[in-house]
Design an enzyme around this catalytic site. Structure first.
Site, PDB file in Angstrom:
ATOM      1  CG  ASP A 138      -1.931   1.074   1.240  1.00 27.84           C
ATOM      2  OD1 ASP A 138      -2.204   1.638   0.166  1.00 27.84           O
ATOM      3  OD2 ASP A 138      -2.472   1.374   2.324  1.00 27.84           O
ATOM      4  CG  HIS A 139      -0.637   5.036   0.257  1.00 24.79           C
ATOM      5  ND1 HIS A 139      -0.835   6.186  -0.478  1.00 24.79           N
ATOM      6  CD2 HIS A 139      -1.853   4.691   0.742  1.00 24.79           C
ATOM      7  CE1 HIS A 139      -2.103   6.518  -0.438  1.00 24.79           C
ATOM      8  NE2 HIS A 139      -2.753   5.627   0.289  1.00 24.79           N
ATOM      9  CD  GLU A 146      -6.148   1.695  -5.256  1.00 22.94           C
ATOM     10  OE1 GLU A 146      -7.071   0.885  -5.502  1.00 22.94           O
ATOM     11  OE2 GLU A 146      -5.956   2.214  -4.141  1.00 22.94           O
ATOM     12  CE  LYS A 157      -5.195   7.961   7.509  1.00 26.94           C
ATOM     13  NZ  LYS A 157      -5.218   7.062   6.330  1.00 26.94           N
ATOM     14  CG  HIS A 174      -6.813   5.404  -0.854  1.00 29.09           C
ATOM     15  ND1 HIS A 174      -5.483   5.581  -1.149  1.00 29.09           N
ATOM     16  CD2 HIS A 174      -7.238   4.402  -1.662  1.00 29.09           C
ATOM     17  CE1 HIS A 174      -5.114   4.724  -2.094  1.00 29.09           C
ATOM     18  NE2 HIS A 174      -6.170   4.011  -2.428  1.00 29.09           N
TER      19      HIS A 174
END
Length: 511
Positions: free
Chosen positions: A183-184, A293, A335, A368
């Site tokens: 991820d990322h 992605e 978040k 996200h």
């Protein structure tokens, strides 16, 4: 464990259902068989067993030494009749052999799946609960998902993240396929490490390569930078986009004027060239079995629909095979809390984002920081018609925090104080706007009021960003011992939490 090994030896070689039925309820010296984990292999069996705080072992049983399945290594267990049994630790070597013997335990590409959910698991404990929810819906899970930041804050590795998912997929007998997401990631070195670990999905974070600041430049600055491009490239961009209207669907269209076309090239051109390089690398490593992605969400300003259209078209022009794009949506996706912003404006812009994705390959729109954004889930599910990727991470950690608050109040208080002590340092890594002065003093709160803090946005954000100091500091041992003790409660809470998520997206249940 010897009692279980002897019982397994007596029935291995039969059909799997018969073996499972015969071993149902068999225990020995505190060891128990995890019911769905009994799997036949040749004339042997591979079984997950568990004993209190000792944890799990993989028990491998064969009717003869010569036919021992795989190349498993571990502690020899004495059994009668000439058979053999070994108890294997759940380490990388064991996981590697398990994936070889049972290929469905390995992650795979989910590019052909309509709806995918990233089930971030910072603890390596959440897959059981995730699968209990996922099995109820027509959705494919990405069970192993971590960023470099999360790895550094938890002390884990990509290998370990995939291994933890492997063991729990085996234990749950989940054979429908799951993904694993590096991820990322921002460079080929980290991408290579994730691919080496067997991760088929790469979320390419372009935030450090794209020129996001050009979104605020005036026309003079844009023109000056655009004038530095090779003539052929500049002419192509203007021919493709300047003063052109792109018809979408539903009576909608997007028009790019000349300045917007030049601005998009300056903002995204180099980043999209790098995406093409990453695509070629993934293709060389995995053929067509990967999910790329494109993430442009780690920016200050929302991705305008016109910019999304430019990015999607340019990726196609560069022949980049991508599965999903993650724009930065209007409003705030902070978040641990629900969507912050104008819901009507979100609906209007998201409608265009979904139409763009449908026109340029029907790829998935990726959301996200998507956990707990309940207010916008109905829009996301409806507008994408289920062609979406929802990425969650910290919400599963917060479910664990809630379990601790309910069942071990003193540990929760110590975790909360640790989070307060590290709050300012964590703000350098995560953007939240919580006013933590509003959180009550946990020292004066009664035990039965502590779980209510996980319904308070400020407390949720505080605990969300402080997972690193809690998981790598002096509280680590107590935390994982408590999670082992309250495993069933965690699994059940996770199931309920994720069912709520997927239900609000409008995803159909399985028959």
């Amino acid at each position: 464990m010897q009692i279980i090994a002897n019982a397994a030896w007596a029935v291995v070689g039969r059909d799997e259902n018969s073996v499972r039925k015969s071993l149902s309820g068999v225990t020995g010296n505190g060891w128990e068989i995890v019911s769905d984990s009994v799997h036949r292999y040749g004339d042997g069996a591979v079984i997950m067993v568990i004993k209190g705080v000792i944890g799990r072992r993989l028990l491998v049983v064969s009717r003869s030494n010569a036919s021992m399945p795989g190349e498993f290594k571990g502690e020899n267990i004495a059994i009668g009749g000439g058979g053999k049994a070994i108890a294997c630790k759940l380490d990388h070597a064991t996981a590697t052999i398990l994936r070889r013997c049972f290929p469905w335990c390995a992650p795979r590409s989910l590019r052909n799946e309509r709806t995918t959910i990233g089930c971030g698991d910072r603890l390596g404990l959440a897959t059981r609960g995730h699968l209990r929810a996922i099995r109820r819906f027509q959705v494919a899970p990405v069970l192993a998902q971590q960023s470099m930041r999360e790895l550094s804050m938890t002390g884990r590795t990509f290998d370990g993240v995939v291994d933890d998912a492997t063991f729990m997929v085996f234990e749950a007998d989940y054979r429908s396929g799951y993904g694993a997401d590096g991820d990322h990631l921002k460079n080929l070195r980290d991408i290579g490490t994730a691919v080496d670990a067997g991760m088929p999905m790469i979320t390419l974070d372009l935030s450090e390569i794209m020129n996001a600041s050009a979104g605020e430049w005036d026309a003079t600055a844009i023109d000056a930078e655009f004038g530095k491009l090779p003539i052929e490239r500049a002419e192509r961009v203007l021919e493709e986009y300047a003063d052109r209207e792109f018809v979408l669907d539903d009576g909608c269209s997007i028009r790019l004027d000349g300045l917007t076309a030049r601005r998009c090239e300056i903002m995204y051109g180099k980043a999209l060239d790098f995406a093409a390089e990453v695509h070629e690398y993934l293709e060389s490593r995995r053929g067509s079995e990967f999910d790329l992605e494109i993430s442009i969400d780690e920016t200050t300003f929302p991705t305008l629909p016109s910019h999304h259209l430019f990015i999607a078209r340019e990726l196609r022009i560069r022949k980049v095979g991508f599965t999903s794009i993650a724009p930065r949506f209007v409003g705030e996706f902070q978040k641990a809390v629900d969507y912050i912003g104008d819901l009507a404006e979100f609906d209007r812009q998201f409608h265009l984002h979904a139409l763009i994705a449908r026109l340029y390959g029907n790829y998935k729109v990726s959301v996200h920081s998507g956990s707990d954004k309940f207010a916008v889930y109905p829009t996301i599910g409806r507008e994408t018609e289920g062609y979406l990727h929802l990425k969650t991470a910290g919400t599963s950690w917060l479910v664990a925090v809630g379990v601790i608050a309910r069942h071990d109040p003193e540990l929760y208080r110590d975790m909360h104080r640790c989070a307060l002590d590290n709050f300012q340092a964590m703000l350098k890594l995560y953007h939240i706007t919580a006013d933590i002065s509003r959180i009550p003093d946990v020292g004066s709160l009664p035990d039965d009021k502590l779980p209510c803090l996980m319904e308070m946005p400020e407390a949720r954000q505080l605990l969300h960003i402080a997972y690193g100091p809690i998981l790598t500091g002096s509280l680590r041992g107590r935390f994982f011992a408590a999670m082992a003790k309250f495993e069933k409660e965690y699994d059940e809470a996770l199931e309920n939490h994720f069912v709520h998520h997927v239900s609000l997206l409008g995803i159909s249940e399985r028959n």
